[in-house]
Design a protein around this motif. Structure first.
Motif, PDB file in Angstrom:
ATOM      1  N   ARG A   1      44.914  63.080  14.101  1.00  0.00           N
ATOM      2  CA  ARG A   1      45.395  63.171  15.494  1.00  0.00           C
ATOM      3  C   ARG A   1      46.916  63.139  15.479  1.00  0.00           C
ATOM      4  O   ARG A   1      47.531  62.542  14.590  1.00  0.00           O
ATOM      5  CB  ARG A   1      44.898  61.971  16.304  1.00  0.00           C
TER       6      ARG A   1
ATOM      7  N   ALA B   1      46.820  62.251  21.654  1.00  0.00           N
ATOM      8  CA  ALA B   1      47.421  61.642  20.457  1.00  0.00           C
ATOM      9  C   ALA B   1      46.983  60.181  20.361  1.00  0.00           C
ATOM     10  O   ALA B   1      46.470  59.606  21.321  1.00  0.00           O
ATOM     11  CB  ALA B   1      48.936  61.744  20.540  1.00  0.00           C
ATOM     12  N   SER B   2      47.203  59.580  19.194  1.00  0.00           N
ATOM     13  CA  SER B   2      46.909  58.146  19.092  1.00  0.00           C
ATOM     14  C   SER B   2      48.152  57.381  19.535  1.00  0.00           C
ATOM     15  O   SER B   2      49.275  57.712  19.155  1.00  0.00           O
ATOM     16  CB  SER B   2      46.558  57.783  17.649  1.00  0.00           C
TER      17      SER B   2
ATOM     18  N   GLY C   1      54.317  64.205  15.143  1.00  0.00           N
ATOM     19  CA  GLY C   1      53.686  64.181  13.820  1.00  0.00           C
ATOM     20  C   GLY C   1      53.165  65.515  13.327  1.00  0.00           C
ATOM     21  O   GLY C   1      52.539  65.578  12.265  1.00  0.00           O
TER      22      GLY C   1
ATOM     23  N   ARG D   1      50.422  61.650  16.669  1.00  0.00           N
ATOM     24  CA  ARG D   1      50.751  60.238  16.867  1.00  0.00           C
ATOM     25  C   ARG D   1      51.731  60.095  18.021  1.00  0.00           C
ATOM     26  O   ARG D   1      52.748  60.815  18.070  1.00  0.00           O
ATOM     27  CB  ARG D   1      51.443  59.666  15.609  1.00  0.00           C
TER      28      ARG D   1
END
Ligand code: UD1
Length: 448
Positions: free
Chosen positions: A169, A195-196, A152, A171
């Motif tokens: 954040r 990261a998420s 991302g 991804r």
């Protein structure tokens, strides 16, 4: 406390002290050599420490130039870097003042690019120079950049710099590489830790140093694991904590000293080396008829009965781990000059990694190179001392091996390349009975 060095906006190459190795060959190496922590693990561990503001501590860090460059690069960013005792580093990245990795760092060491993933994922932006590193072939960083984009990030390339940003954040994503890349895998993994969501990296590099980094990340509280040999999965966390870690032993240094023992007809125990990290290399030794015994944390090479000139020829091919490390191709080339017959080398990882062999030819090796990837070695060759120039780290160490095996004295220019990656190399060789000294270019001295 790290000395607060001024920040360098301009590329100012450090003055390099021109040094040479002078080696008097023909003596068998005998004794025990302690194997240091792995360069290729330590550099990434230091970079990973910026994933948290808490203090991280590393033991068994090799005292080498590349580690000093990484430590200085971190200190220039405003990271607290302490070096309280030899082989120990402590890092606390609470305040990172500059999210900028300058050309100065990148020109000195390719692994400076390992700061891309951790700085971007923790701070949401970084400007980082395109790296230089060893002069071995074209070594792009497109895989690293594509991996960050998959997670991302926005990345633009302008005037030699990557400008990377992430609005929130990063991804989690499926990161699929077209080929196996060690640092590409590591950069993606470090970025994914904060990261998420979930990231899957495939094909993931399987080098022991990657697993050493995984172990440290787990100690920091990251949810990272190798779920199959070529797959790493990461569940992103909001924060990571400080942790301590002992750097894994350097399998490339171990392989280098193993060949040194073999080509000098010596007997050397590699103390602290892990035989399970050298499967393909030990298989080559076996096929060549080099005698060795393995312990849990040691390997003993014994070439006192079957020695130089008596080894069997062999066909070797480099590949990603668990294949044969490309970094061990140059030392093994020296070994194959001492095999009785025709050997072949197929270098599959890097272009132009055979060029250094012309220096070996000047020492009496009979080698023909076909294209950028194949070489044929006719052995056994009687190596003799010569004046040569080191072009990169692993080739440099291998020229020392050839000089130790050769009759007469060799002068090897460009010693600084070897200091990048081998801790106390001449001290270690001296302790095994070698005649080697490092001198400033132009110094006249008798061999010790
Ligand atoms: C690491 C090691 C190095 C070792 C190499 C291969 C460190 C600091 N260095 O380098 O000592 O020789 O692994 O075991 O750990 N490639 C691309 N695009 C990229 C990245 C790589 O095309 O973005 C290519 C390279 O040119 C090469 C191949 O991928 O042909 C593998 O290189 P890679 O595994 O990435 O090497 P490094 O991680 O740079």
């Amino acid at each position: 406390m790290a000395d607060a060095r001024p920040f360098h906006w301009e590329y100012r190459p450090e003055p390099i002290t021109r040094e040479i190795f002078r080696v008097e060959g023909g003596r068998p190496l005998l004794g025990i050599v302690p194997i240091s922590g792995a360069k290729n693990a330590a550099l990434k561990l230091l970079a990973a420490a910026v994933l948290t503001g808490e203090r991280c501590r590393f033991e068994n860090v090799p005292e080498i130039e590349d580690v000093r460059v990484m430590a200085e690069t971190l200190a220039d960013l405003g990271v607290l870097v302490e070096h309280p005792a030899p082989n120990i580093y402590e890092i606390a990245s609470g305040d990172v003042e500059w999210l900028f990795v300058p050309l100065e760092a990148a020109a000195r060491m390719r692994a400076s690019f390992m700061l891309l993933g951790p700085l971007l994922t923790r701070f949401g932006r970084v400007i980082i120079s395109n790296p230089g590193g060893d002069r071995i072939g074209r070594r792009p960083v497109d895989l690293h950049v594509d991996a960050m984009r998959a997670l991302g990030a926005d990345i633009e390339y302008r005037n030699g710099y990557y400008f990377a940003t992430s609005p929130g954040r990063l991804r989690g994503a499926d990161v699929t590489f077209p080929l196996v890349s060690v640092m590409g895998t590591e950069n993606a993994m470090l970025a994914a830790t904060l990261a998420s969501g979930k990231t899957t990296i495939r094909p993931a590099a399987q080098e022991p140093e990657v697993d050493d980094l995984i172990a440290f990340l787990q100690a920091m509280g990251a949810a990272v694991s190798r779920t199959s040999p070529d797959t790493i999965e990461v569940e992103g966390r909001r924060r990571l904590r400080g942790a301590s870690h002992r750097v894994v032993p350097d399998r490339i240094e171990a392989g280098t000293f193993a060949v040194a023992a073999a080509v000098t007809g010596g007997r050397v125990t590699l103390e602290g080396s892990r035989p399970e990290h050298l499967p393909a290399f030990l298989d080559v030794l076996d096929r060549c008829g080099v005698q060795f015994a393995t312990g849990q944390d040691s390997i003993t090479i014994d070439a006192t009965t079957v020695g130089p000139g008596m080894f069997r020829p062999c066909a070797i091919e480099t590949g990603p781990y668990p294949g044969l490390a490309t970094d061990l191709q140059p030392p093994l080339c020296v070994l194959l000059t001492q095999a009785d017959g025709r050997s072949t080398i197929h270098e599959t990882i890097f272009e132009d990694r055979l060029e250094w062999m012309s220096a070996l030819r000047r020492m009496g090796a009979r080698i023909s190179i076909h294209g950028g990837h194949e070489a044929t070695i006719a052995g056994p060759a009687r190596l003799h001392g010569a004046e040569t120039e080191i072009g990169d780290l692993r080739a440099g160490a291998s020229l020392i091996l050839a000089a130790l095996a050769a009759e007469g004295t060799s002068t090897i220019h460009g010693a600084h390349h070897v200091q990048r990656g081998y801790e106390n190399i001449e001290r270690k060789f001296l302790d095994l009975g070698a005649r080697i000294e490092r001198l400033e270019e132009g110094t006249v001295s008798t061999t010790s």
